[in-house]
Scaffold this active site. Structure first.
Site, mmCIF file in Angstrom:
data_model
loop_
_atom_site.group_PDB
_atom_site.id
_atom_site.type_symbol
_atom_site.label_atom_id
_atom_site.label_comp_id
_atom_site.label_asym_id
_atom_site.label_seq_id
_atom_site.Cartn_x
_atom_site.Cartn_y
_atom_site.Cartn_z
ATOM 1 N N ILE A 152 0.522 11.077 8.173
ATOM 2 C CA ILE A 152 0.173 11.208 6.682
ATOM 3 C C ILE A 152 1.239 12.328 6.186
ATOM 4 O O ILE A 152 1.655 12.020 5.128
ATOM 5 C CB ILE A 152 -1.157 11.757 6.668
ATOM 6 C CG1 ILE A 152 -2.110 10.708 7.051
ATOM 7 C CG2 ILE A 152 -1.619 12.356 5.015
ATOM 8 C CD1 ILE A 152 -3.611 11.466 6.974
ATOM 9 N N ARG A 232 -9.345 17.625 6.758
ATOM 10 C CA ARG A 232 -10.806 18.034 6.995
ATOM 11 C C ARG A 232 -11.222 19.369 6.453
ATOM 12 O O ARG A 232 -10.356 20.143 6.310
ATOM 13 C CB ARG A 232 -10.908 17.992 8.573
ATOM 14 C CG ARG A 232 -10.904 16.894 9.252
ATOM 15 C CD ARG A 232 -12.025 15.954 8.996
ATOM 16 N NE ARG A 232 -12.067 14.691 9.693
ATOM 17 C CZ ARG A 232 -11.649 13.509 9.302
ATOM 18 N NH1 ARG A 232 -11.145 13.561 8.022
ATOM 19 N NH2 ARG A 232 -11.649 12.418 9.995
ATOM 20 N N GLU A 261 -20.205 16.567 5.282
ATOM 21 C CA GLU A 261 -20.343 15.197 4.871
ATOM 22 C C GLU A 261 -21.213 14.178 6.065
ATOM 23 O O GLU A 261 -21.036 14.548 7.101
ATOM 24 C CB GLU A 261 -18.810 14.711 5.287
ATOM 25 C CG GLU A 261 -17.833 15.493 4.249
ATOM 26 C CD GLU A 261 -16.415 14.857 4.556
ATOM 27 O OE1 GLU A 261 -16.141 14.232 5.652
ATOM 28 O OE2 GLU A 261 -15.419 15.164 3.695
ATOM 29 N N HIS A 285 -14.071 12.195 -0.596
ATOM 30 C CA HIS A 285 -13.601 11.586 0.727
ATOM 31 C C HIS A 285 -13.240 10.042 0.368
ATOM 32 O O HIS A 285 -13.578 9.222 1.267
ATOM 33 C CB HIS A 285 -14.362 11.646 1.844
ATOM 34 C CG HIS A 285 -13.911 11.596 3.437
ATOM 35 N ND1 HIS A 285 -13.844 12.396 4.383
ATOM 36 C CD2 HIS A 285 -12.769 10.880 3.577
ATOM 37 C CE1 HIS A 285 -13.336 12.324 5.279
ATOM 38 N NE2 HIS A 285 -12.588 11.373 5.108
HETATM 39 N N1 NAP Z 1 -9.070 12.082 3.328
HETATM 40 C C1 NAP Z 1 -9.017 10.894 4.507
HETATM 41 O O1 NAP Z 1 -9.711 10.095 3.917
HETATM 42 C C2 NAP Z 1 -8.331 10.894 5.645
HETATM 43 C C3 NAP Z 1 -8.043 9.982 6.190
HETATM 44 C C4 NAP Z 1 -7.213 9.595 7.329
HETATM 45 C C5 NAP Z 1 -6.929 11.013 8.051
HETATM 46 N N2 NAP Z 1 -7.636 12.108 7.675
HETATM 47 C C6 NAP Z 1 -7.140 13.325 8.137
HETATM 48 O O2 NAP Z 1 -5.848 13.419 8.565
HETATM 49 C C7 NAP Z 1 -5.536 13.769 9.951
HETATM 50 C C8 NAP Z 1 -4.269 13.518 10.328
HETATM 51 O O3 NAP Z 1 -3.970 12.017 10.440
HETATM 52 P P1 NAP Z 1 -2.703 11.507 10.832
HETATM 53 O O4 NAP Z 1 -2.837 10.034 10.937
HETATM 54 O O5 NAP Z 1 -1.552 12.201 9.839
HETATM 55 O O6 NAP Z 1 -2.524 12.300 12.390
HETATM 56 P P2 NAP Z 1 -1.288 12.700 13.034
HETATM 57 O O7 NAP Z 1 -0.016 11.802 12.916
HETATM 58 O O8 NAP Z 1 -1.769 13.123 14.476
HETATM 59 O O9 NAP Z 1 -1.026 14.082 12.413
HETATM 60 C C9 NAP Z 1 -1.616 15.509 12.369
HETATM 61 C C10 NAP Z 1 -0.623 16.464 12.462
HETATM 62 O O10 NAP Z 1 -1.253 17.817 12.744
HETATM 63 C C11 NAP Z 1 -0.473 18.502 13.463
HETATM 64 N N3 NAP Z 1 -1.356 19.459 13.940
HETATM 65 C C12 NAP Z 1 -2.317 19.498 14.718
HETATM 66 N N4 NAP Z 1 -2.700 20.626 15.317
HETATM 67 C C13 NAP Z 1 -2.006 21.709 14.293
HETATM 68 C C14 NAP Z 1 -2.380 22.970 14.079
HETATM 69 N N5 NAP Z 1 -3.354 23.559 14.910
HETATM 70 N N6 NAP Z 1 -1.576 23.396 13.320
HETATM 71 C C15 NAP Z 1 -0.699 22.807 12.474
HETATM 72 N N7 NAP Z 1 -0.290 21.588 12.693
HETATM 73 C C16 NAP Z 1 -1.148 20.780 13.638
HETATM 74 C C17 NAP Z 1 0.284 17.920 14.628
HETATM 75 O O11 NAP Z 1 1.080 18.342 15.024
HETATM 76 P P3 NAP Z 1 2.046 17.796 16.090
HETATM 77 O O12 NAP Z 1 3.009 16.953 15.359
HETATM 78 O O13 NAP Z 1 2.746 18.772 16.930
HETATM 79 O O14 NAP Z 1 1.021 16.950 17.201
HETATM 80 C C18 NAP Z 1 0.433 16.638 13.537
HETATM 81 O O15 NAP Z 1 1.872 16.700 12.948
HETATM 82 C C19 NAP Z 1 -6.578 13.195 10.743
HETATM 83 O O16 NAP Z 1 -7.005 13.936 12.050
HETATM 84 C C20 NAP Z 1 -7.849 13.104 9.736
HETATM 85 O O17 NAP Z 1 -8.621 14.581 10.048
HETATM 86 C C21 NAP Z 1 -8.087 12.146 6.539
#
Ligand code: NAP
Length: 331
Positions: A152, A232, A261, A285
């Protein structure tokens, strides 16, 4: 084993396009919904496609599937999974990337609606009042900080850069990534949040991110920051954010995600009256919704399941210790 017995357990509702997507992306892989399985067919199940815990997985007992090795989430986040009930040898993957274009677009909509005072402008039009204008902000010439520069985050950067914004990211180890000018590691969060006046949170909810934006991180942000959370709710301390908004009228927050939620029943709640604050904007959301999202998200989830059934390592397998603490979740 009966060769019609299901190898894939469908813990999801019957959704449009599911059957055709299964045929196209997992040809030859037998599948069944939970209610279609019985004690004789359950030992055939090797993997599960998991939707909503509260709606689609009611009655699912992972230990009743002795050969289960992989759980692919249909949603991106895995923070609500019953890790303690899923045997330690079972790999779990979030649907990383399954919602990115839609969530990134919504994050831009929230940022611009807040920064450009869209709601207030409409109210002024309704009153026939043109001036004074509020402190309208622009992405042009600003730095956008993206906490959680993953799928994202990168999609967001692609959309923000054409507005003329520079991009700062944060990921776990500070590893450089395309589209990002400067990357901070997670342990430099407080430094990172002060690096730009547009701040986006797209991090997963883990033991490390929970409550990681508290009063001191908020104080480290510029007073006129526009803060958007599409990751989140609980990565941010709810009370600290509310107090900060009350005490800093030029700070603006726009949230899509909430502390309490129950999406299976269509409900969100917060302990503080955020929606009554003039410097706050919310959406319930909705960031991931789009006419195309079902097909898109199903496609990315099934592609990862296809890797598993081809005998390749699935992508985006989570480190359980990030969700339940070191040592927990093991037998
Ligand atoms: N609002 C909505 O409807 C919606 C929809 C979809 C997803 N989401 C949320 O968005 C999140 C991310 O989705 P995504 O598809 O982008 O996943 P993703 O590609 O796995 O991205 C998550 C990112 O967060 C980083 N991260 C993890 N722990 C961290 C920390 N302690 N400090 C800083 N960065 C950290 C990861 O780092 P690394 O690159 O080093 O692993 C990665 O870059 C999901 O887990 C979900 O909670 C929300």
């Amino acid at each position: 084993m009966n060769d019609q017995a299901p190898r894939l357990l469908l813990l999801t509702r019957e959704r449009p396009g599911l059957r055709s997507a299964l045929q196209a992306l997992l040809p030859g892989v037998t599948s069944a919904f939970l209610g279609e399985t019985d004690p004789t067919s359950r030992p055939a199940v090797e993997a599960a496609l998991l939707g909503s815990i509260g709606r689609d997985a009611v009655g699912w007992e992972p230990s009743a599937f002795p050969r289960l090795r992989f759980v692919q989430r249909l949603f991106a986040g895995v923070d609500d999974l019953p890790f303690d009930r899923i045997p330690a040898g079972v790999q779990i993957a979030g649907n990383v990337g399954g919602y990115s274009p839609f969530v990134a677009e919504h994050a831009v909509a929230l940022a611009l609606s807040s920064a450009r005072y869209v709601r207030e402008g409409h109210a002024a039009v309704a009153e026939g009042r043109a001036r004074p204008a509020p402190d309208l902000r622009s992405l042009h010439g600003e730095t956008a900080v993206i906490l959680g520069y993953g799928s994202i985050g990168a999609a967001l950067a692609d959309r923000l850069r054409p507005f003329g914004a520079g991009i700062v990211g944060v990921n776990r180890r500070g590893t450089a990534a395309a589209g990002c000018d400067v990357m901070f590691s997670a342990d430099r969060l407080r430094e990172a949040v002060g690096a730009g006046r547009f701040l986006f949170d797209a991090r997963p909810l883990t033991v490390r991110t929970r409550g990681s934006i508290g009063a001191s991180e908020l104080r480290a942000m510029a007073e006129d920051t526009t803060f958007v959370n599409v990751g989140r709710g609980a990565t941010v301390d709810e009370e600290a954010l509310y107090r900060h908004l009350v005490d800093h009228p030029r700070f603006r927050a726009a949230l899509d995600v909430w502390w309490d939620e129950d999406l299976a029943h269509g409900r969100i709640e917060s302990r503080f009256p955020f929606a009554s604050l003039p410097n706050f904007l919310g959406s319930p959301h909705w960031a991931g919704f789009s006419p195309h999202v079902e097909e898109y998200a199903l496609g990315t989830a099934l592609e990862n399941l296809a890797r598993f059934f081809r005998g390749e390592p699935p992508r985006h397998v989570v480190d359980r210790t990030e969700y339940v603490g070191r040592g927990a979740g093991r037998p």
